[in-house]
Design a protein around this motif. Structure first.
Motif, PDB file in Angstrom:
ATOM      1  N   THR A   1      -6.917   3.959  12.621  1.00 16.27           N
ATOM      2  CA  THR A   1      -5.927   4.695  13.526  1.00 16.27           C
ATOM      3  C   THR A   1      -4.563   4.120  13.615  1.00 16.27           C
ATOM      4  O   THR A   1      -3.488   4.766  13.913  1.00 16.27           O
ATOM      5  N   SER A   2      -4.401   2.900  13.110  1.00 17.27           N
ATOM      6  CA  SER A   2      -3.110   2.176  12.939  1.00 17.27           C
ATOM      7  C   SER A   2      -3.083   1.145  11.909  1.00 17.27           C
ATOM      8  O   SER A   2      -4.239   0.350  11.448  1.00 17.27           O
ATOM      9  N   VAL A   3      -2.131   1.313  11.017  1.00 18.01           N
ATOM     10  CA  VAL A   3      -1.986   0.412   9.681  1.00 18.01           C
ATOM     11  C   VAL A   3      -0.497   0.086   9.665  1.00 18.01           C
ATOM     12  O   VAL A   3       0.467   0.670   9.548  1.00 18.01           O
ATOM     13  N   ARG A   4      -0.330  -1.324   9.648  1.00 16.11           N
ATOM     14  CA  ARG A   4       0.859  -1.906   9.390  1.00 16.11           C
ATOM     15  C   ARG A   4       0.847  -3.094   8.195  1.00 16.11           C
ATOM     16  O   ARG A   4       0.210  -3.836   8.357  1.00 16.11           O
ATOM     17  N   THR A   5       1.423  -2.676   7.087  1.00 21.00           N
ATOM     18  CA  THR A   5       1.345  -3.460   5.977  1.00 21.00           C
ATOM     19  C   THR A   5       2.395  -3.332   5.019  1.00 21.00           C
ATOM     20  O   THR A   5       3.588  -2.730   5.379  1.00 21.00           O
ATOM     21  N   GLY A   6       2.355  -3.920   4.049  1.00 22.62           N
ATOM     22  CA  GLY A   6       3.564  -4.010   2.816  1.00 22.62           C
ATOM     23  C   GLY A   6       3.273  -2.884   1.864  1.00 22.62           C
ATOM     24  O   GLY A   6       3.189  -1.542   2.092  1.00 22.62           O
ATOM     25  N   THR A   7       3.727  -3.102   0.783  1.00 23.62           N
ATOM     26  CA  THR A   7       3.641  -1.799  -0.329  1.00 23.62           C
ATOM     27  C   THR A   7       2.242  -1.359  -0.611  1.00 23.62           C
ATOM     28  O   THR A   7       1.195  -2.052  -0.681  1.00 23.62           O
ATOM     29  N   VAL A   8       2.110  -0.152  -0.638  1.00 22.50           N
ATOM     30  CA  VAL A   8       0.681   0.351  -0.737  1.00 22.50           C
ATOM     31  C   VAL A   8       0.869   1.641  -1.964  1.00 22.50           C
ATOM     32  O   VAL A   8       2.102   2.161  -2.176  1.00 22.50           O
TER      33      VAL A   8
ATOM     34  N   LEU B   1       1.468   4.605  11.171  1.00 28.68           N
ATOM     35  CA  LEU B   1       1.488   4.086   9.778  1.00 28.68           C
ATOM     36  C   LEU B   1       2.601   3.624   9.713  1.00 28.68           C
ATOM     37  O   LEU B   1       3.819   4.031   9.583  1.00 28.68           O
ATOM     38  N   LYS B   2       3.008   2.142   9.150  1.00 33.51           N
ATOM     39  CA  LYS B   2       3.957   1.452   8.460  1.00 33.51           C
ATOM     40  C   LYS B   2       3.906   0.747   7.384  1.00 33.51           C
ATOM     41  O   LYS B   2       2.802  -0.185   7.402  1.00 33.51           O
ATOM     42  N   PHE B   3       4.592   1.062   6.441  1.00 34.61           N
ATOM     43  CA  PHE B   3       4.242   0.550   5.044  1.00 34.61           C
ATOM     44  C   PHE B   3       5.527   0.778   4.354  1.00 34.61           C
ATOM     45  O   PHE B   3       6.746   1.213   4.633  1.00 34.61           O
ATOM     46  N   GLN B   4       5.499   0.161   2.985  1.00 38.12           N
ATOM     47  CA  GLN B   4       6.538   0.153   1.966  1.00 38.12           C
ATOM     48  C   GLN B   4       5.986   1.063   0.706  1.00 38.12           C
ATOM     49  O   GLN B   4       5.103   0.808   0.381  1.00 38.12           O
ATOM     50  N   LEU B   5       7.244   1.932   0.465  1.00 39.05           N
ATOM     51  CA  LEU B   5       6.817   2.665  -0.877  1.00 39.05           C
ATOM     52  C   LEU B   5       7.186   1.917  -2.024  1.00 39.05           C
ATOM     53  O   LEU B   5       7.622   0.672  -2.131  1.00 39.05           O
TER      54      LEU B   5
ATOM     55  N   ILE C   1      -2.007   5.624  -0.452  1.00 41.67           N
ATOM     56  CA  ILE C   1      -1.147   6.534   0.168  1.00 41.67           C
ATOM     57  C   ILE C   1      -1.925   8.019   0.311  1.00 41.67           C
ATOM     58  O   ILE C   1      -2.137   8.473   1.551  1.00 41.67           O
ATOM     59  N   LEU C   2      -2.676   8.370  -0.610  1.00 44.35           N
ATOM     60  CA  LEU C   2      -3.601   9.481  -0.505  1.00 44.35           C
ATOM     61  C   LEU C   2      -4.756   9.458   0.405  1.00 44.35           C
ATOM     62  O   LEU C   2      -5.169  10.177   1.156  1.00 44.35           O
ATOM     63  N   HIS C   3      -5.339   8.094   0.430  1.00 44.80           N
ATOM     64  CA  HIS C   3      -6.383   7.787   1.341  1.00 44.80           C
ATOM     65  C   HIS C   3      -5.904   7.861   2.617  1.00 44.80           C
ATOM     66  O   HIS C   3      -6.789   8.525   3.360  1.00 44.80           O
ATOM     67  N   LEU C   4      -4.917   7.182   2.947  1.00 48.06           N
ATOM     68  CA  LEU C   4      -4.286   7.250   4.320  1.00 48.06           C
ATOM     69  C   LEU C   4      -4.061   8.529   4.742  1.00 48.06           C
ATOM     70  O   LEU C   4      -4.238   8.916   6.061  1.00 48.06           O
TER      71      LEU C   4
ATOM     72  N   LEU D   1       5.581   7.025  12.198  1.00 45.68           N
ATOM     73  CA  LEU D   1       5.641   6.891  10.652  1.00 45.68           C
ATOM     74  C   LEU D   1       6.806   5.838  10.450  1.00 45.68           C
ATOM     75  O   LEU D   1       8.052   6.299  10.717  1.00 45.68           O
ATOM     76  N   ASP D   2       6.579   4.811   9.820  1.00 40.67           N
ATOM     77  CA  ASP D   2       7.602   3.685   9.552  1.00 40.67           C
ATOM     78  C   ASP D   2       7.500   3.450   8.214  1.00 40.67           C
ATOM     79  O   ASP D   2       6.685   2.842   7.746  1.00 40.67           O
ATOM     80  N   ILE D   3       8.679   3.892   7.472  1.00 41.21           N
ATOM     81  CA  ILE D   3       8.639   3.622   5.905  1.00 41.21           C
ATOM     82  C   ILE D   3       9.906   2.726   5.576  1.00 41.21           C
ATOM     83  O   ILE D   3      10.985   2.894   6.003  1.00 41.21           O
ATOM     84  N   THR D   4       9.408   1.896   4.504  1.00 39.83           N
ATOM     85  CA  THR D   4      10.536   1.107   4.045  1.00 39.83           C
ATOM     86  C   THR D   4      10.714   1.209   2.617  1.00 39.83           C
ATOM     87  O   THR D   4       9.477   1.342   1.953  1.00 39.83           O
ATOM     88  N   CYS D   5      11.714   1.372   2.004  1.00 35.38           N
ATOM     89  CA  CYS D   5      11.841   1.556   0.642  1.00 35.38           C
ATOM     90  C   CYS D   5      13.057   0.996  -0.032  1.00 35.38           C
ATOM     91  O   CYS D   5      14.182   0.837   0.819  1.00 35.38           O
ATOM     92  N   LYS D   6      13.331   0.846  -1.265  1.00 36.51           N
ATOM     93  CA  LYS D   6      14.398   0.355  -1.838  1.00 36.51           C
ATOM     94  C   LYS D   6      15.704   1.313  -1.785  1.00 36.51           C
ATOM     95  O   LYS D   6      16.654   0.854  -1.494  1.00 36.51           O
ATOM     96  N   ARG D   7      15.360   2.409  -2.540  1.00 33.80           N
ATOM     97  CA  ARG D   7      16.392   3.467  -2.399  1.00 33.80           C
ATOM     98  C   ARG D   7      16.144   4.750  -1.870  1.00 33.80           C
ATOM     99  O   ARG D   7      15.084   5.185  -1.578  1.00 33.80           O
ATOM    100  N   LEU D   8      17.032   5.551  -1.403  1.00 35.26           N
ATOM    101  CA  LEU D   8      16.937   6.780  -0.793  1.00 35.26           C
ATOM    102  C   LEU D   8      16.106   8.002  -1.788  1.00 35.26           C
ATOM    103  O   LEU D   8      15.159   8.506  -1.384  1.00 35.26           O
TER     104      LEU D   8
END
Length: 616
Positions: free
Chosen positions: A262-269, A286-290, A274-277, A314-321
């Protein structure tokens, strides 16, 4: 027959005893009700990191928590039927293993500053004491290494070694459902296996080391084995501190073992993760890094299907847009909160509006309530001027409560009066608005536009926008009330960027009049030391802050003075009205004489010719 007779006799005896008990006593005998009563005494989510040996507790905590724990301890010692529920509550949430260790005989352990150590080998007697409490623990927050910032006690290496060989089957805490494991080195990570239970539903792993760049190879098998031992995990967090990393495939391997998340907070997936989640019907947070490269076309095609059906945050971190845009390209979701962090700045001013448009196209308009952007490490030599027009696609989200745009000072929003007014009209339920936090910005709005925003957003509590106060600062304080007497009831915090003012009293009077409940004002970030403008204008804003805090007391004093004056005037009028009333009554009696039932008064016959006087 004899057996039936004995059973009847026992039932008769029980009913006889119950008949002598009071109603309240009989209620206490109900286990569910007793638990509810005890639960009211215990503080919520009470960590027992300070619980000492029973019964010699050494309390050194906040007085309220201490009182609650002492109340539970008193209940535990009151009678036999109270002992179990009270101890269950005392040990339900454990803030470390130290309380369990200190329940063991004093000859077993010693304390060396903030470290506990064993002085001898554990015996079966020691383990039997341990087992009086271990099954009561349902939540454990374990700090594997002490910190200079707190007073947490830690266990020495020999204690960990001893705990790995209990005279019973693992886990050490058999009823554990929530585990938070925080470590700063790889030496103790292996001991997490001692606490993994089949009924574990919450698992938080925090690695905060600056020394170890990656997980040690010996730690990977431990990570991989965790899901097999706790298949019911629904809340999972794997936070890697600065300087550490974990391969996306390792994280994804763990995540794909759980189907009730129900809740996932982690680094790069990875894309597989991503497809599983995305296919989980229960995932809400969901909080993760692309990944560092854009998602493949095949994955984007699969994300066109109905995915993330229950997602609320939904919380997403990534390097570039460009990486974020590839992920959002075909995605359709209905969250309440969206948060995006771009760690390497934006390439151009035109990149962000395109991403915002994709967000608007892929989100249900009625559901979204919070949108957050965080842009860091913007190159100094490549300023990104973002027009306020870029936020226009978000105007379709009429239920928006919060818009937070946080960026380096080299990524500036060109805000003006018209744009701010449009935002106010589009988001009537807005509670928090943060557009410009930086000090150096020539793009400012006028006080009139600021007031108009407040008029359209009655629920606004906090705002960050740069205001040009020159129209208020340049003139004397007007005799009338600003903005025709309008005032905002809920605004309590405001950040006005790097506004330059020379007459702080004018500004304080204006702000206090239109937003009398403001208690926090920030301007000219104190981190900018040595800046000439900061040194010149921050003292003026400090005075504004002091005046804002003082004005409410002055207003209250003024109201009390007016009230006292009105009371005095009322008393004077009442005092002057009483004698006049008595004189009038005397005159009426003297002139009118007796009054008959019809309301007419006649003079008594005094032997002379009389006449009647009609009272109307």
């Amino acid at each position: 027959m004899e057996a039936e007779s004995a059973e009847c006799q026992r039932a008769h005896n029980s009913s006889s005893v119950a008949s002598f008990l009071s109603a309240s006593t009989r209620c206490i005998m109900i286990a569910e009700l007793r638990w509810k009563i005890f639960d009211l005494v215990a503080p919520p989510n009470m960590p027992v990191s300070t619980v000492r040996r029973l019964p010699e507790f050494e309390w050194g905590m906040d007085s309220k928590l201490t009182f609650m724990r002492q109340s539970l301890l008193t209940l535990a010692l009151t009678c036999k039927s109270f002992t179990g529920p009270a101890l269950d509550l005392l040990w339900r949430h454990l803030g470390g293993l130290e309380p369990l260790i200190k329940c063991l005989p004093r000859s077993l352990w010693k304390q060396d500053e903030k470290k506990l150590e064993f002085q001898r080998t554990m015996t079966l007697g020691d383990w039997s004491i341990f087992c009086k409490y271990n099954y009561r623990v349902h939540s454990l927050v374990n700090q594997c290494q002490g910190s200079f910032m707190n007073d947490e006690m830690i266990c020495g290496t020999e204690i960990w070694h001893a705990l790995t060989c209990p005279p019973f089957s693992l886990p050490l805490l058999p009823n554990l459902t929530s585990l938070t494991w925080t470590q700063t080195s790889g030496e103790t990570f292996q001991y997490i296996r001692l606490f993994i239970t089949p009924q574990l539903t919450m698992l938080n792993i925090h690695a905060r080391s600056f020394t170890f760049k990656t997980f040690d190879p010996s730690e990977h098998p431990i990570l991989s084995s965790i899901p097999k031992s706790c298949p019911s995990v629904s809340d999972f967090s794997l936070v890697i501190g600065s300087g550490r990393s974990i391969q996306p495939r390792d994280t994804s391997t763990i995540l794909q073992c759980w189907s009730h998340l129900t809740s996932v907070r982690t680094g790069t997936v990875s894309e597989a993760g991503i497809l599983h989640l995305s296919s989980l019907p229960s995932l809400q947070v969901l909080k993760f890094q692309l990944p560092p490269t854009p998602i493949s076309a095949a994955t984007r095609k699969l994300l066109q299907q109905p995915v993330f059906c229950a997602l609320q945050e939904l919380d997403i971190t990534c390097k570039r847009l460009v990486i974020l845009e590839a992920f959002l390209e075909q995605l359709t979701v209905a969250p309440k909160l969206l948060s995006f962090t771009i760690t390497h700045g934006v390439d151009s001013a035109r990149a962000l509006p395109a991403s915002i448009s994709r967000i608007a196209n892929g989100c249900a308009h009625s559901s979204l309530q919070q949108v957050q952007f965080n842009i860091t490490n913007q190159p100094i030599d490549r300023d990104a001027l973002i027009e306020a027009e870029a936020f226009r696609p978000l105007f379709a989200f009429h239920n928006l409560r919060k818009l937070d745009f946080k960026a380096d000072e080299h990524c500036i929003v060109q805000m003006d009066d018209a744009a701010l007014l449009e935002m106010g009209k589009a988001w009537p339920l807005l509670e928090e608005l943060y557009i410009t936090r930086y000090c150096h910005s020539s793009h400012q709005v006028t006080p009139d536009a600021f007031v108009s925003l407040l008029q359209h957003c009655p629920r606004l509590v906090s705002i960050a926008v740069t205001v040009d106060w020159s129209t208020i600062d340049a003139y004397a304080i007007p005799p009338g009330v600003p903005s025709q007497g309008f005032f905002h009831k809920t605004l309590s915090r405001a950040f006005f960027g790097g506004s330059r003012i020379d007459h702080p009293i004018n500004i304080a009077v204006f702000i206090s009049a239109i937003a009398p409940n403001v208690n926090t004002i920030e301007a000219w970030d104190p981190e900018i030391h040595g800046d000439d403008d900061y040194l010149a204008y921050s003292p003026a804003w400090n005075l504004v802050v002091d005046l804002i805090k003082t004005f409410p007391f002055v207003r209250n004093q003024g109201k009390m003075m007016m009230l006292n004056e009105l009371m005095k005037m009322h008393e004077i009028r009442m005092a002057t009205a009483r004698p006049r009333s008595r004189e009038t009554e005397n005159e009426e009696v003297a002139v009118g004489g007796d009054i008959d039932e019809g309301g007419e008064a006649f003079e008594e016959d005094s032997g002379s010719e009389g006449h009647s006087v009609h009272m109307h």
